[in-house]
Design a protein around this motif. Structure first.
Motif, short mmCIF file in Angstrom:
data_model
loop_
_atom_site.label_atom_id
_atom_site.label_comp_id
_atom_site.label_asym_id
_atom_site.label_seq_id
_atom_site.Cartn_x
_atom_site.Cartn_y
_atom_site.Cartn_z
N SER A 1 39.97 11.46 40.85
CA SER A 1 40.60 12.06 39.68
C SER A 1 41.95 12.67 40.03
O SER A 1 42.25 12.96 41.18
CB SER A 1 39.69 13.12 39.07
OG SER A 1 39.27 14.05 40.07
N MET A 2 42.76 12.85 38.98
CA MET A 2 44.08 13.47 39.09
C MET A 2 44.29 14.40 37.91
O MET A 2 43.61 14.31 36.89
CB MET A 2 45.19 12.41 39.12
CG MET A 2 45.16 11.50 40.33
SD MET A 2 46.51 10.27 40.29
CE MET A 2 47.94 11.35 40.58
N ILE B 1 41.55 21.04 43.12
CA ILE B 1 43.01 20.92 43.05
C ILE B 1 43.62 22.27 42.67
O ILE B 1 44.61 22.71 43.26
CB ILE B 1 43.43 19.82 42.06
CG1 ILE B 1 42.95 18.45 42.54
CG2 ILE B 1 44.96 19.81 41.88
CD1 ILE B 1 43.27 17.31 41.60
N LEU B 2 43.03 22.95 41.68
CA LEU B 2 43.52 24.27 41.28
C LEU B 2 43.51 25.24 42.46
O LEU B 2 44.40 26.09 42.59
CB LEU B 2 42.66 24.83 40.15
CG LEU B 2 42.93 24.32 38.74
CD1 LEU B 2 41.88 24.88 37.78
CD2 LEU B 2 44.32 24.69 38.27
N GLY C 1 33.62 18.88 45.04
CA GLY C 1 34.90 18.16 45.08
C GLY C 1 35.70 18.50 46.32
O GLY C 1 35.60 19.61 46.85
N ALA C 2 36.48 17.53 46.79
CA ALA C 2 37.35 17.73 47.95
C ALA C 2 38.76 17.27 47.60
O ALA C 2 38.94 16.31 46.85
CB ALA C 2 36.82 16.95 49.15
N PRO C 3 39.77 17.94 48.15
CA PRO C 3 41.16 17.60 47.82
C PRO C 3 41.67 16.38 48.58
O PRO C 3 41.17 16.06 49.66
CB PRO C 3 41.93 18.85 48.24
CG PRO C 3 41.13 19.40 49.39
CD PRO C 3 39.69 19.11 49.04
N ILE C 4 42.64 15.70 47.99
CA ILE C 4 43.34 14.60 48.64
C ILE C 4 44.81 15.00 48.73
O ILE C 4 45.44 15.30 47.71
CB ILE C 4 43.21 13.28 47.85
CG1 ILE C 4 41.74 12.88 47.74
CG2 ILE C 4 44.02 12.17 48.53
CD1 ILE C 4 41.51 11.66 46.88
N CYS D 1 48.46 18.66 47.35
CA CYS D 1 47.25 18.07 46.79
C CYS D 1 47.61 17.37 45.48
O CYS D 1 48.10 18.00 44.55
CB CYS D 1 46.20 19.14 46.55
SG CYS D 1 44.66 18.52 45.84
N TYR D 2 47.37 16.07 45.42
CA TYR D 2 47.73 15.31 44.22
C TYR D 2 46.53 14.67 43.55
O TYR D 2 46.65 14.13 42.43
CB TYR D 2 48.75 14.23 44.56
CG TYR D 2 48.20 13.07 45.36
CD1 TYR D 2 47.80 11.89 44.74
CD2 TYR D 2 48.07 13.16 46.74
CE1 TYR D 2 47.30 10.84 45.47
CE2 TYR D 2 47.56 12.12 47.48
CZ TYR D 2 47.19 10.96 46.84
OH TYR D 2 46.67 9.92 47.57
N ALA D 3 45.36 14.71 44.18
CA ALA D 3 44.17 14.09 43.60
C ALA D 3 42.93 14.72 44.25
O ALA D 3 43.04 15.57 45.14
CB ALA D 3 44.18 12.58 43.82
N ALA D 4 41.77 14.30 43.75
CA ALA D 4 40.52 14.82 44.30
C ALA D 4 39.45 13.75 44.26
O ALA D 4 39.47 12.86 43.41
CB ALA D 4 40.07 16.04 43.51
N VAL D 5 38.52 13.86 45.18
CA VAL D 5 37.32 13.02 45.16
C VAL D 5 36.14 13.97 44.93
O VAL D 5 36.10 15.07 45.50
CB VAL D 5 37.15 12.23 46.47
CG1 VAL D 5 37.02 13.14 47.67
CG2 VAL D 5 35.95 11.29 46.37
N SER D 6 35.24 13.58 44.06
CA SER D 6 34.10 14.44 43.76
C SER D 6 32.81 13.64 43.70
O SER D 6 32.83 12.42 43.50
CB SER D 6 34.32 15.18 42.42
OG SER D 6 34.54 14.27 41.37
N LEU D 7 31.71 14.34 43.89
CA LEU D 7 30.37 13.74 43.85
C LEU D 7 29.54 14.48 42.82
O LEU D 7 29.55 15.71 42.77
CB LEU D 7 29.70 13.84 45.22
CG LEU D 7 30.41 13.15 46.39
CD1 LEU D 7 29.69 13.51 47.69
CD2 LEU D 7 30.44 11.64 46.20
#
Length: 226
Positions: free
Chosen positions: A102-103, A140-141, A199-202, A209-215
């Motif tokens: 996500s972004m 991201i926040l 969630g973890a930042p990318i 940080c411009y995006a995130a991966v989450s489960l």
């Protein structure tokens, strides 16, 4: 024909200028960056705003809008998402969760891609929602300054989705600090009861940080030590 090409070229230049900053730009700033007079900018920005590529924030300030992110998402899907999809599938297999990429766009979370788990909670690719209750949005926040987060909370009031939703600004700020300390975010049953998310930042090459991966998964298929 030459005039039409010039208009297209100028419009693309404006989108490039606006994409260089996270916040809105004033008409004066855009004029200085582009070298175009305000009268020309008004016409171009109005056309871009009509198609939702640019958003007028009021007070003569403009920023990139959702259509631009959707166009960017299509480009990403051709390159970045090709690689990301493999990573998301791997995360799904290892965790038994649905994995999301996500972004952020204009105070909203946009899900670009997902690898569905055995029991998919919600949120297809393209789904748009608030940042504060999504694990991806929260992480991201958390990379923002406290001042920037408080500004966000002034614009976007915390609305409860479930009895477990955080609705206090102070509690949310405490959760932001806890997320920084952990290195990942948590959203346990705050959007949908019985759904747990982390969630973890990318980060990009500038460490922004411009995006995130989450489960996400339904309680019972995983535990809170996900």
């Amino acid at each position: 024909m030459a005039e039409q090409i010039q208009v297209i070229s100028r419009a693309m230049s404006l989108l490039e200028i606006l994409s260089r900053t996270d916040g809105p730009m004033s008409l004066m700033e855009i004029s200085q960056a582009s070298g175009l007079p305000k009268s020309t900018l008004h016409r171009l920005l109005s056309a871009l705003e009509f198609d939702n590529y640019v958003k007028n924030e009021g007070g003569g300030k403009y920023r990139i809008a959702r259509s631009m992110l959707c166009l960017s998402a299509k480009i990403l899907r051709c390159c970045f998402l090709t690689q990301a999809s493999g990573i998301l599938r791997d995360l799904r297999e290892k965790t038994n969760c649905t994995a999301y990429l996500s972004m952020i766009n204009n105070d909203e979370m946009v899900y670009l891609h997902r690898a569905p788990g055995p029991v998919t909670p919600f949120s297809n690719a393209g789904w748009v929602g608030e940042l504060y209750y999504s694990a991806g949005g929260r992480v991201i926040l958390s990379t923002y300054s406290d001042e920037k987060i408080r500004d966000y909370l002034e614009r976007i009031p915390l609305q409860p989705r479930t009895p477990k939703s955080i609705i206090s600004k102070e509690e949310f700020m405490a959760e932001m600090e806890a997320t920084r300390q952990r290195g990942y975010s948590k959203s346990f049953e705050e959007y949908t009861l019985n759904v747990l998310s982390v969630g973890a930042p990318i980060f990009d090459h500038t460490e922004a940080c411009y995006a995130a991966v989450s489960l996400s998964a339904v309680r019972g298929t995983i535990t809170e030590d996900i």
